[in-house]
Design an enzyme around this catalytic site. Structure first.
Site, mmCIF file in Angstrom:
data_model
loop_
_atom_site.group_PDB
_atom_site.id
_atom_site.type_symbol
_atom_site.label_atom_id
_atom_site.label_comp_id
_atom_site.label_asym_id
_atom_site.label_seq_id
_atom_site.Cartn_x
_atom_site.Cartn_y
_atom_site.Cartn_z
ATOM 1 N N HIS A 76 19.772 49.684 -49.185
ATOM 2 C CA HIS A 76 18.735 50.574 -49.730
ATOM 3 C C HIS A 76 17.351 49.980 -49.479
ATOM 4 C CE1 HIS A 76 21.140 53.215 -52.767
ATOM 5 N NE2 HIS A 76 21.722 53.131 -51.603
ATOM 6 N N TYR A 204 15.596 55.092 -61.925
ATOM 7 C CA TYR A 204 15.432 54.561 -63.283
ATOM 8 C C TYR A 204 14.486 55.518 -64.003
ATOM 9 C CZ TYR A 204 17.058 49.957 -61.537
ATOM 10 O OH TYR A 204 17.782 48.920 -60.994
ATOM 11 N N PRO A 296 20.068 44.392 -68.103
ATOM 12 C CA PRO A 296 20.396 44.825 -66.730
ATOM 13 C C PRO A 296 19.327 45.661 -66.032
ATOM 14 C CG PRO A 296 21.711 46.028 -68.340
ATOM 15 C CD PRO A 296 20.954 44.994 -69.100
ATOM 16 N N LYS A 300 19.426 41.990 -62.242
ATOM 17 C CA LYS A 300 19.240 40.581 -61.895
ATOM 18 C C LYS A 300 20.351 39.614 -62.309
ATOM 19 C CE LYS A 300 15.539 40.786 -59.650
ATOM 20 N NZ LYS A 300 16.006 41.122 -58.328
ATOM 21 N N TYR A 388 12.104 42.752 -57.427
ATOM 22 C CA TYR A 388 13.370 43.501 -57.347
ATOM 23 C C TYR A 388 14.221 43.019 -56.167
ATOM 24 C CZ TYR A 388 16.499 47.498 -58.012
ATOM 25 O OH TYR A 388 17.600 48.292 -58.271
HETATM 26 P P1 RFL Z 1 30.991 36.397 -65.708
HETATM 27 O O1 RFL Z 1 31.083 37.443 -64.666
HETATM 28 O O2 RFL Z 1 30.908 36.797 -67.113
HETATM 29 O O3 RFL Z 1 32.262 35.462 -65.488
HETATM 30 C C1 RFL Z 1 32.623 34.467 -66.423
HETATM 31 C C2 RFL Z 1 34.110 34.185 -66.289
HETATM 32 O O4 RFL Z 1 34.463 33.137 -67.190
HETATM 33 C C3 RFL Z 1 35.668 33.476 -67.856
HETATM 34 N N1 RFL Z 1 35.712 32.735 -69.137
HETATM 35 C C4 RFL Z 1 36.477 31.640 -69.343
HETATM 36 N N2 RFL Z 1 37.309 30.982 -68.541
HETATM 37 C C5 RFL Z 1 37.939 29.908 -69.059
HETATM 38 N N3 RFL Z 1 37.765 29.472 -70.339
HETATM 39 C C6 RFL Z 1 36.936 30.118 -71.180
HETATM 40 N N4 RFL Z 1 36.765 29.696 -72.423
HETATM 41 C C7 RFL Z 1 36.233 31.256 -70.688
HETATM 42 N N5 RFL Z 1 35.349 32.110 -71.226
HETATM 43 C C8 RFL Z 1 35.038 32.999 -70.273
HETATM 44 C C9 RFL Z 1 35.621 34.986 -68.003
HETATM 45 O O5 RFL Z 1 36.930 35.528 -68.130
HETATM 46 C C10 RFL Z 1 34.955 35.382 -66.677
HETATM 47 O O6 RFL Z 1 35.912 35.656 -65.669
HETATM 48 O O7 RFL Z 1 29.774 35.405 -65.439
HETATM 49 P P2 RFL Z 1 29.019 34.971 -64.076
HETATM 50 O O8 RFL Z 1 30.022 34.541 -63.047
HETATM 51 O O9 RFL Z 1 27.945 34.070 -64.502
HETATM 52 O O10 RFL Z 1 28.389 36.324 -63.486
HETATM 53 C C11 RFL Z 1 27.360 36.980 -64.161
HETATM 54 C C12 RFL Z 1 27.437 38.485 -63.935
HETATM 55 O O11 RFL Z 1 28.756 38.924 -64.212
HETATM 56 C C13 RFL Z 1 26.418 39.266 -64.790
HETATM 57 O O12 RFL Z 1 25.208 38.573 -64.875
HETATM 58 C C14 RFL Z 1 26.136 40.669 -64.211
HETATM 59 O O13 RFL Z 1 27.275 41.489 -64.285
HETATM 60 C C15 RFL Z 1 24.973 41.326 -64.953
HETATM 61 N N6 RFL Z 1 24.718 42.701 -64.494
HETATM 62 C C16 RFL Z 1 24.009 42.953 -63.337
HETATM 63 N N7 RFL Z 1 23.605 41.926 -62.545
HETATM 64 C C17 RFL Z 1 22.974 42.182 -61.347
HETATM 65 O O14 RFL Z 1 22.597 41.224 -60.648
HETATM 66 N N8 RFL Z 1 22.741 43.463 -60.887
HETATM 67 C C18 RFL Z 1 23.132 44.535 -61.617
HETATM 68 O O15 RFL Z 1 22.974 45.658 -61.140
HETATM 69 C C19 RFL Z 1 23.765 44.305 -62.903
HETATM 70 N N9 RFL Z 1 24.174 45.331 -63.656
HETATM 71 C C20 RFL Z 1 25.163 43.772 -65.267
HETATM 72 C C21 RFL Z 1 24.856 45.099 -64.824
HETATM 73 C C22 RFL Z 1 25.888 43.577 -66.449
HETATM 74 C C23 RFL Z 1 26.291 44.671 -67.176
HETATM 75 N N10 RFL Z 1 27.047 44.406 -68.355
HETATM 76 C C24 RFL Z 1 28.381 44.837 -68.508
HETATM 77 C C25 RFL Z 1 26.547 43.458 -69.307
HETATM 78 C C26 RFL Z 1 25.267 46.183 -65.556
HETATM 79 C C27 RFL Z 1 25.955 45.972 -66.754
HETATM 80 C C28 RFL Z 1 26.331 47.188 -67.547
HETATM 81 C C1 PHB Z 2 24.713 49.350 -61.445
HETATM 82 O O1 PHB Z 2 24.880 50.002 -60.396
HETATM 83 O O2 PHB Z 2 25.642 49.081 -62.212
HETATM 84 C C2 PHB Z 2 23.347 48.913 -61.795
HETATM 85 C C3 PHB Z 2 22.312 49.131 -60.895
HETATM 86 C C4 PHB Z 2 21.024 48.733 -61.226
HETATM 87 C C5 PHB Z 2 20.785 48.129 -62.441
HETATM 88 C C6 PHB Z 2 21.808 47.910 -63.342
HETATM 89 C C7 PHB Z 2 23.110 48.319 -63.016
HETATM 90 O O3 PHB Z 2 19.508 47.769 -62.757
#
Ligand code: RFL
Ligand code: PHB
Length: 395
Positions: A76, A204, A296, A300, A388
């Site tokens: 994009h 957004y 989110p 980031k 971004y």
């Molecule tokens: P994770 O993905 O949470 O993985 C952590 C892992 O550790 C395990 N764990 C354990 N394992 C052993 N012993 C324990 N005691 C443990 N406790 C936990 C868990 O099972 C898991 O497998 O962390 P990590 O790797 O640091 O990754 C971070 C990302 O997952 C997170 O920051 C993003 O998903 C945030 N996020 C977004 N980030 C972006 O860069 N771009 C986006 O568009 C974006 N959209 C989002 C998001 C997060 C969202 N939610 C659900 C909060 C959209 C949403 C809705």
């Molecule tokens: C997503 O596609 O899940 C998404 C995209 C952009 C954001 C957050 C989540 O800022």
């Protein structure tokens, strides 16, 4: 009796941070174990992020997992912001000559797990009672149980990649750890549907009824979000109610292209800003959500996790290959500089794009003025664009 095991780096957590670190280290000939408390099925079913900065794209290619992303991901060159129905495009390519990749975190995680399993390198799922010991000594270790058996994994370093609710951060004594937090007075209700996206790029939107985001996973799969109350529940949100509300928040012009569908996933996530300092304690290094959370709105969280891991992998490689630990010593300092800038951007985007229940009329006017300024100032748009697409990695 526990079974004794030995590795160079014990990685707790097989989210994007832990998995990518394990693969970057493996490519450099460094042994690592990945240990997660969840099952593979559970991990591969989590629906989360969707937007990858270009630095993240390059790190995934470097780790050897870029092929499917390059085939199926969508590049994009801009996104849209919409305020009270008025749309304004942020032209990423035109403003900062960079793009982003739309590719689901779920797919990226699957690619990393598949590559690790194919390589035969150790990865433990469904581990329980994971505990980290002796990180301030020369003999750190991780204890865990799996299928009723106890294991002790001795190592040189521990990477705490276990997300916000993990054990790694809790291992740091309270008098060493300093935390900063802001909890937002709303959440995001997300829906995944097998229908083409409403527009070619992400939108957004902020309006009197609250925030909405139109994102996507492919040309035929859309991801939509609505700002909702903290005490809201997915049972309150039928698909019809969700799409009725989304239409209202987008305005009639945009909504006329919206294709409704039945949701294949629906969940509510709270919004939080959080930073833990320092990100290193003895031989243990925190990376990703274990050390920091961003709301989110700036897309980031995943990208910040990847940036930490790129720094950590390089520092560990330098330590093993050249016996030089200077870079590892500075890990926390290097990462936190970026973390705080990304916290600032995510906070700014969240502040601009949501309806805050306690906002005064003055604060609402400030939001409107900020948006109006954006529509007229290329400099203001360039500042959003450069954040971004991802600030340069400083190492
Ligand atoms: P994770 O993905 O949470 O993985 C952590 C892992 O550790 C395990 N764990 C354990 N394992 C052993 N012993 C324990 N005691 C443990 N406790 C936990 C868990 O099972 C898991 O497998 O962390 P990590 O790797 O640091 O990754 C971070 C990302 O997952 C997170 O920051 C993003 O998903 C945030 N996020 C977004 N980030 C972006 O860069 N771009 C986006 O568009 C974006 N959209 C989002 C998001 C997060 C969202 N939610 C659900 C909060 C959209 C949403 C809705
Ligand atoms: C997503 O596609 O899940 C998404 C995209 C952009 C954001 C957050 C989540 O800022």
């Amino acid at each position: 009796m526990s079974q004794k095991l030995r590795t160079q780096v014990a990685i707790i957590g097989s989210g994007p941070a832990g998995l990518l670190l394990s693969e970057l280290l493996r490519k450099a000939g460094i042994d690592a174990w990945v240990i997660d408390r969840q099952s593979r099925v559970h991990i591969e079913a989590r629906i989360r992020a969707g937007v990858l900065e270009w630095g993240t794209v390059e790190a995934l290619r470097e780790a050897g997992v870029g092929a499917r992303m390059d085939r199926e991901g969508m590049v994009h060159s801009g996104f849209e912001m919409c305020f009270d129905g008025h749309r304004h495009r942020i032209d990423l390519a035109g403003l900062v000559d960079k793009k982003v990749m739309v590719y689901g975190q779920t797919e990226l995680t699957k690619d990393l797990i598949a590559q690790r399993l194919d390589s035969g390198a150790p990865i433990v799922f469904s581990a329980s009672n994971v505990q980290i010991d002796n990180v301030t000594s020369s003999a750190p270790r991780v204890r865990y149980e799996q299928a009723g058996k106890a294991h002790v994994l001795e190592c040189d370093y521990v990477a705490g990649c276990d997300g916000f609710h993990g054990v790694a951060r809790q291992t740091i004594p309270a008098d060493v750890l300093k935390t900063y937090e802001r909890v937002y007075p709303f959440g995001w209700l997300g829906v995944l549907v097998d229908r083409p996206p409403v527009a070619e790029e992400l939108i957004y939107a902020n309006g009197a009824r609250g925030f909405a985001l139109c994102s996507m996973r492919s040309a035929t799969r859309s991801r939509y979000y609505l700002q909702c109350g903290l005490d809201d529940n997915i049972e309150n949100w039928s698909d019809d109610r969700f799409f009725d509300e989304l239409e209202k928040r987008l305005g009639s012009e945009t909504a006329q292209n919206l294709q409704r569908g039945s949701s294949i996933e629906k969940s509510i996530a709270p919004l939080r800003s959080f930073v833990a300092e320092p990100m290193r304690y003895g031989a243990m290094f925190l990376a990703g959500d274990a050390a920091h959370i961003v709301p989110p709105t700036g897309a980031k969280g995943l990208n910040l996790a990847v940036a930490d891991v790129r720094v950590l992998a390089r520092a560990m490689i330098q330590s093993y290959q050249q016996g030089n630990t200077a870079y590892l010593e500075r890990y926390s300092e290097i990462c936190l500089k970026r973390v705080w800038k990304v916290e600032r951007f995510s906070w700014y985007m969240s502040q601009l794009l949501h309806q805050f229940p306690e906002a005064t009329p003055f604060e609402r006017k400030m939001q409107a003025a900020e948006f109006d300024y954006l529509t007229q100032s290329e400099s203001a748009c360039r500042s959003i664009a450069e954040n971004y697409v991802g600030l340069p990695l400083q190492m």
